[in-house]
Design a protein around this motif. Sequence first.
Motif, PDB file in Angstrom:
ATOM      1  N   GLY A 212       0.834  -1.197   0.000  1.00 40.50           N
ATOM      2  CA  GLY A 212       0.000   0.000   0.000  1.00 40.50           C
ATOM      3  C   GLY A 212       0.865   1.242   0.000  1.00 40.50           C
ATOM      4  O   GLY A 212       2.054   1.187   0.339  1.00 40.50           O
TER       5      GLY A 212
ATOM      6  N   ALA B 269      -2.665   4.529   5.723  1.00 36.99           N
ATOM      7  CA  ALA B 269      -2.226   3.534   6.714  1.00 36.99           C
ATOM      8  C   ALA B 269      -0.786   3.100   6.436  1.00 36.99           C
ATOM      9  O   ALA B 269       0.021   2.964   7.362  1.00 36.99           O
ATOM     10  CB  ALA B 269      -3.163   2.329   6.690  1.00 36.99           C
ATOM     11  N   ALA B 270      -0.453   2.894   5.161  1.00 36.96           N
ATOM     12  CA  ALA B 270       0.899   2.440   4.800  1.00 36.96           C
ATOM     13  C   ALA B 270       1.939   3.479   5.212  1.00 36.96           C
ATOM     14  O   ALA B 270       2.965   3.159   5.828  1.00 36.96           O
ATOM     15  CB  ALA B 270       0.968   2.186   3.292  1.00 36.96           C
TER      16      ALA B 270
ATOM     17  N   SER C  47       3.373  -0.737  -3.902  1.00 35.49           N
ATOM     18  CA  SER C  47       2.041  -0.290  -4.328  1.00 35.49           C
ATOM     19  C   SER C  47       2.065   0.028  -5.814  1.00 35.49           C
ATOM     20  O   SER C  47       3.128   0.262  -6.386  1.00 35.49           O
ATOM     21  CB  SER C  47       1.596   0.934  -3.512  1.00 35.49           C
ATOM     22  OG  SER C  47       2.224   2.094  -3.991  1.00 35.49           O
ATOM     23  N   PRO C  48       0.867   0.063  -6.442  1.00 31.59           N
ATOM     24  CA  PRO C  48       0.839   0.244  -7.901  1.00 31.59           C
ATOM     25  C   PRO C  48       1.027   1.688  -8.365  1.00 31.59           C
ATOM     26  O   PRO C  48       1.245   1.932  -9.541  1.00 31.59           O
ATOM     27  CB  PRO C  48      -0.549  -0.262  -8.302  1.00 31.59           C
ATOM     28  CG  PRO C  48      -1.374  -0.157  -7.065  1.00 31.59           C
ATOM     29  CD  PRO C  48      -0.458  -0.271  -5.893  1.00 31.59           C
TER      30      PRO C  48
ATOM     31  N   PRO D  21      -8.661  14.200   1.326  1.00 34.83           N
ATOM     32  CA  PRO D  21      -9.691  15.058   1.928  1.00 34.83           C
ATOM     33  C   PRO D  21      -9.777  16.445   1.297  1.00 34.83           C
ATOM     34  O   PRO D  21     -10.839  17.063   1.292  1.00 34.83           O
ATOM     35  CB  PRO D  21      -9.244  15.178   3.386  1.00 34.83           C
ATOM     36  CG  PRO D  21      -8.448  13.977   3.655  1.00 34.83           C
ATOM     37  CD  PRO D  21      -7.767  13.633   2.349  1.00 34.83           C
TER      38      PRO D  21
ATOM     39  N   LEU E 143      -0.393  -6.156  -4.731  1.00 31.24           N
ATOM     40  CA  LEU E 143      -0.498  -7.404  -3.972  1.00 31.24           C
ATOM     41  C   LEU E 143      -1.692  -8.232  -4.460  1.00 31.24           C
ATOM     42  O   LEU E 143      -2.803  -7.718  -4.570  1.00 31.24           O
ATOM     43  CB  LEU E 143      -0.704  -7.063  -2.489  1.00 31.24           C
ATOM     44  CG  LEU E 143      -1.008  -8.225  -1.561  1.00 31.24           C
ATOM     45  CD1 LEU E 143       0.208  -9.127  -1.396  1.00 31.24           C
ATOM     46  CD2 LEU E 143      -1.464  -7.698  -0.197  1.00 31.24           C
TER      47      LEU E 143
ATOM     48  N   ILE F  89      -3.967  -1.838   1.760  1.00 30.01           N
ATOM     49  CA  ILE F  89      -4.225  -1.561   0.340  1.00 30.01           C
ATOM     50  C   ILE F  89      -5.541  -0.823   0.111  1.00 30.01           C
ATOM     51  O   ILE F  89      -5.973  -0.683  -1.036  1.00 30.01           O
ATOM     52  CB  ILE F  89      -4.184  -2.859  -0.494  1.00 30.01           C
ATOM     53  CG1 ILE F  89      -5.266  -3.838  -0.034  1.00 30.01           C
ATOM     54  CG2 ILE F  89      -2.801  -3.522  -0.420  1.00 30.01           C
ATOM     55  CD1 ILE F  89      -5.392  -5.075  -0.939  1.00 30.01           C
ATOM     56  N   GLY F  90      -6.194  -0.341   1.177  1.00 33.98           N
ATOM     57  CA  GLY F  90      -7.408   0.459   1.014  1.00 33.98           C
ATOM     58  C   GLY F  90      -8.571  -0.365   0.487  1.00 33.98           C
ATOM     59  O   GLY F  90      -8.520  -1.597   0.450  1.00 33.98           O
TER      60      GLY F  90
ATOM     61  N   ARG G 213     -15.874  10.515  -5.402  1.00 33.66           N
ATOM     62  CA  ARG G 213     -14.923   9.554  -4.809  1.00 33.66           C
ATOM     63  C   ARG G 213     -13.636  10.212  -4.339  1.00 33.66           C
ATOM     64  O   ARG G 213     -12.796   9.567  -3.734  1.00 33.66           O
ATOM     65  CB  ARG G 213     -14.544   8.497  -5.862  1.00 33.66           C
ATOM     66  CG  ARG G 213     -15.674   7.589  -6.272  1.00 33.66           C
ATOM     67  CD  ARG G 213     -15.390   6.946  -7.605  1.00 33.66           C
ATOM     68  NE  ARG G 213     -15.217   7.980  -8.616  1.00 33.66           N
ATOM     69  CZ  ARG G 213     -14.733   7.781  -9.837  1.00 33.66           C
ATOM     70  NH1 ARG G 213     -14.364   6.580 -10.210  1.00 33.66           N
ATOM     71  NH2 ARG G 213     -14.615   8.792 -10.691  1.00 33.66           N
ATOM     72  N   GLY G 214     -13.450  11.516  -4.711  1.00 35.74           N
ATOM     73  CA  GLY G 214     -12.195  12.169  -4.336  1.00 35.74           C
ATOM     74  C   GLY G 214     -11.638  12.947  -5.510  1.00 35.74           C
ATOM     75  O   GLY G 214     -12.400  13.472  -6.337  1.00 35.74           O
TER      76      GLY G 214
ATOM     77  N   ALA H  85      -7.627   4.660  10.210  1.00 37.26           N
ATOM     78  CA  ALA H  85      -6.628   3.866   9.462  1.00 37.26           C
ATOM     79  C   ALA H  85      -5.246   4.103  10.078  1.00 37.26           C
ATOM     80  O   ALA H  85      -4.463   3.170  10.290  1.00 37.26           O
ATOM     81  CB  ALA H  85      -6.637   4.270   7.989  1.00 37.26           C
TER      82      ALA H  85
HETATM   83  C1  LIG Z   1     -13.668  12.552  -0.580  1.00 34.03           C
HETATM   84  C2  LIG Z   1     -13.081  11.926   0.650  1.00 34.03           C
HETATM   85  C3  LIG Z   1     -12.770  12.723   1.732  1.00 34.03           C
HETATM   86  C4  LIG Z   1     -12.245  12.142   2.887  1.00 34.03           C
HETATM   87  N1  LIG Z   1     -11.976  12.942   3.951  1.00 34.03           N
HETATM   88  C5  LIG Z   1     -11.420  12.400   5.059  1.00 34.03           C
HETATM   89  C6  LIG Z   1     -11.083  13.240   6.162  1.00 34.03           C
HETATM   90  O1  LIG Z   1     -11.309  14.451   6.151  1.00 34.03           O
HETATM   91  N2  LIG Z   1     -10.495  12.657   7.241  1.00 34.03           N
HETATM   92  C7  LIG Z   1     -10.257  11.323   7.303  1.00 34.03           C
HETATM   93  O2  LIG Z   1      -9.696  10.862   8.303  1.00 34.03           O
HETATM   94  N3  LIG Z   1     -10.584  10.496   6.278  1.00 34.03           N
HETATM   95  C8  LIG Z   1     -11.147  11.015   5.155  1.00 34.03           C
HETATM   96  N4  LIG Z   1     -11.474  10.208   4.109  1.00 34.03           N
HETATM   97  C9  LIG Z   1     -11.252   8.753   4.224  1.00 34.03           C
HETATM   98  C10 LIG Z   1      -9.791   8.431   3.978  1.00 34.03           C
HETATM   99  O3  LIG Z   1      -9.356   8.979   2.752  1.00 34.03           O
HETATM  100  C11 LIG Z   1      -9.595   6.915   3.958  1.00 34.03           C
HETATM  101  O4  LIG Z   1     -10.256   6.321   5.041  1.00 34.03           O
HETATM  102  C12 LIG Z   1      -8.114   6.591   4.045  1.00 34.03           C
HETATM  103  O5  LIG Z   1      -7.445   7.086   2.908  1.00 34.03           O
HETATM  104  C13 LIG Z   1      -7.890   5.082   4.183  1.00 34.03           C
HETATM  105  O6  LIG Z   1      -6.516   4.834   4.214  1.00 34.03           O
HETATM  106  P1  LIG Z   1      -5.923   3.462   3.631  1.00 34.03           P
HETATM  107  O7  LIG Z   1      -4.452   3.565   3.749  1.00 34.03           O
HETATM  108  O8  LIG Z   1      -6.604   2.326   4.235  1.00 34.03           O
HETATM  109  O9  LIG Z   1      -6.334   3.457   2.095  1.00 34.03           O
HETATM  110  P2  LIG Z   1      -5.896   4.462   0.961  1.00 34.03           P
HETATM  111  O10 LIG Z   1      -5.502   5.769   1.529  1.00 34.03           O
HETATM  112  O11 LIG Z   1      -7.015   4.399  -0.028  1.00 34.03           O
HETATM  113  O12 LIG Z   1      -4.595   3.821   0.333  1.00 34.03           O
HETATM  114  C14 LIG Z   1      -4.594   2.572  -0.312  1.00 34.03           C
HETATM  115  C15 LIG Z   1      -3.225   2.407  -0.971  1.00 34.03           C
HETATM  116  O13 LIG Z   1      -3.044   1.068  -1.395  1.00 34.03           O
HETATM  117  C16 LIG Z   1      -2.616   1.039  -2.750  1.00 34.03           C
HETATM  118  N5  LIG Z   1      -3.104  -0.221  -3.305  1.00 34.03           N
HETATM  119  C17 LIG Z   1      -4.316  -0.492  -3.815  1.00 34.03           C
HETATM  120  N6  LIG Z   1      -4.382  -1.789  -4.177  1.00 34.03           N
HETATM  121  C18 LIG Z   1      -3.171  -2.330  -3.883  1.00 34.03           C
HETATM  122  C19 LIG Z   1      -2.630  -3.641  -4.011  1.00 34.03           C
HETATM  123  N7  LIG Z   1      -3.349  -4.659  -4.511  1.00 34.03           N
HETATM  124  N8  LIG Z   1      -1.351  -3.833  -3.609  1.00 34.03           N
HETATM  125  C20 LIG Z   1      -0.608  -2.819  -3.093  1.00 34.03           C
HETATM  126  N9  LIG Z   1      -1.097  -1.562  -2.939  1.00 34.03           N
HETATM  127  C21 LIG Z   1      -2.357  -1.333  -3.314  1.00 34.03           C
HETATM  128  C22 LIG Z   1      -3.206   2.284  -3.353  1.00 34.03           C
HETATM  129  O14 LIG Z   1      -2.474   2.635  -4.532  1.00 34.03           O
HETATM  130  C23 LIG Z   1      -3.012   3.270  -2.214  1.00 34.03           C
HETATM  131  O15 LIG Z   1      -1.696   3.741  -2.212  1.00 34.03           O
HETATM  132  C24 LIG Z   1     -12.015  10.757   2.944  1.00 34.03           C
HETATM  133  C25 LIG Z   1     -12.328   9.951   1.835  1.00 34.03           C
HETATM  134  C26 LIG Z   1     -12.856  10.531   0.706  1.00 34.03           C
HETATM  135  C27 LIG Z   1     -13.190   9.650  -0.471  1.00 34.03           C
END
Ligand SMILES: Cc1cc2nc3c(=O)[nH]c(=O)nc-3n(C[C@H](O)[C@H](O)[C@H](O)COP(=O)(O)OP(=O)(O)OC[C@H]3O[C@@H](n4cnc5c(N)ncnc54)[C@H](O)[C@@H]3O)c2cc1C
Length: 387
Positions: free
Chosen positions: A14, A18-19, A40-41, A49, A82, A109-110, A124-125, A294
Motif C-alpha cells: 500500500g 495507513a501504509a 504499491s501500484p 480530503p 499485492l 491496500i485500502g 470519490r475524491g 486507518a
Molecule cells: C472525498 C473523501 C474525503 C475524505 N476525507 C477524510 C477526512 O477528512 N479525514 C479522514 O480521516 N478520512 C477522510 N477520508 C477517508 C480516507 O481517505 C480513507 O479512510 C483513508 O485514505 C484510508 O486509508 P488506507 O491507507 O486504508 O487506504 P488508501 O488511503 O485508499 O490507500 C490505499 C493504498 O493502497 C494502494 N493499493 C491499492 N491496491 C493495492 C494492491 N493490490 N497492492 C498494493 N497496494 C495497493 C493504493 O495505490 C493506495 O496507495 C475521505 C475519503 C474521501 C473519499
Amino acid sequence: MPHGSDKLHVLVAGGGVAALEAMVALRKLAGELVDVELVSPDTDFFYRPLSVAEPFGLGQVLRFDLASLARGCGARHSLGSLVAVRAEDKRIWTSRNASFPYDALLIAIGARPREAIPGALTFRGEADVRLVTGLLSDLERGLVRRVVFALPGGVTWPLPLYELALLTADHLAREGNTEAQLAFVTPESAPLALLGTEASETVAERLAERDVNLVTDTYPHAFVHGELRVVPDQSIAADVVVSLPRLRGVPLAGVPQDDDYFVRVDAFSRVPGAEEVYAAGDITTFPVKQGGLAAQQADVAAAVIAAAAGAEVSPEPFEPVLRGLVLSSSPLFLRTKLGGGHGEVSSADTEALWWPAAKIAARYLSPYLAERAGLAYQTPGGRASLL
Ligand SMILES: Cc1cc2nc3c(=O)[nH]c(=O)nc-3n(C[C@H](O)[C@H](O)[C@H](O)COP(=O)(O)OP(=O)(O)OC[C@H]3O[C@@H](n4cnc5c(N)ncnc54)[C@H](O)[C@@H]3O)c2cc1C
C-alpha cells in the motif's frame, strides 16, 4: 531474515494513509532495527480530503512522490499490486508475478469505491473534482436549481458529503444565488450521528442556517427522471443528486477475508491465522472507513512490529477515537470515542480539538507531510492546517 541483514524486513503493501503512517511510525519507534519497503501500484500519494475543498477554491489536492516520501524516512518504494500471500513462506506475490519476501507484512491496500445510487454524481475524491466544478457552473448559469445531497445506506464516513453540502451553500450565498434549493437526505437519525449528539446538533444548526433542507431516517437508492427514489416509499424531485460511493475490499489469495473481501484483524492489527501478517485501514473489517482510524490501526501494527524487532515499545490495543474536521465558512472540529456510549463523549468546537489540527488526524504522518509540503504548523488554537 531476507537480504542477509540483521534488521527485521517489514513489507508494507500500500501507499496510502495507513501504509505511510506505519512507515513513519516504524522509523520513529524502531529506527535502525527495521528495514521498511512499500509495495504499491501508484507512484504518488494524493491527500484525498482536500478534494472536497478544491472546487470551492479553498484548498488543492496535494500530491506527494511516494519514492521520495519513502527515502525521506529511510525506506524504499517498489511498484506492484499485492494479489497473494504465502504466510508459510513469508512471501507475497504481485499481479505481475513478482515475489517479495518479508519478516513482517502489513496489508494496507485500502478499499474500492462503487457507485451506490445509480444516476447520481458519485464523489470519490480527486478524480471527481471536475464534476463538482461543473455543478457549480451549472448552478451559476441557472441550468440547475434543485440539488440533493444523498447519503446511501452502508456509507460509514459520511462527512465529505456534509462538507460538499455546506460548501455549496456557502458558495451560493457568496454568489448571491437565492434561486437554488439544497436538500440533504440521509438514513441517519441525525446528521453525523456516528460522531455523537453534540456533533450532530452543531452540524444540523449549520445546515439550517444555510437553508439546507434536512431529511433523516430515509434511504435514497436511485435517481431516475428527475426523481430521487427513497425508502420509505416516496420520491424527492431534484435536478442533480450528489452522493458518495460504498466501499468494497479486494480479493487476496492466502488471506482470510469476509464476503466483501475485507480482512479481519484483532485489536493488535494482527490477521488471525496468518503469522506475522498485519492489516490496517479501509481494507480491514473495521466498520468505519476513515483516515484517522486507518492511521490509529497502523500505529498499533507499527508498535507490535517494532517490539518484535527488539525496540523498547509496549504495544497498546486499538481504541478508536474518531476525529472529523468539517470544512465550511469556519472549520468545525468533531471528536468522539467510538464504543464509548452514543453521544456521551462527543465534542464539537471551532478551535482545534487535536494537534496537529489536520483533516486526517495521523500522529506521525501529519507532521511528516506538513514538513515535506513546506507548511509550518501554527500554534494550537491558531488557524487549522489542512494537512
Ligand atoms: C472525498 C473523501 C474525503 C475524505 N476525507 C477524510 C477526512 O477528512 N479525514 C479522514 O480521516 N478520512 C477522510 N477520508 C477517508 C480516507 O481517505 C480513507 O479512510 C483513508 O485514505 C484510508 O486509508 P488506507 O491507507 O486504508 O487506504 P488508501 O488511503 O485508499 O490507500 C490505499 C493504498 O493502497 C494502494 N493499493 C491499492 N491496491 C493495492 C494492491 N493490490 N497492492 C498494493 N497496494 C495497493 C493504493 O495505490 C493506495 O496507495 C475521505 C475519503 C474521501 C473519499
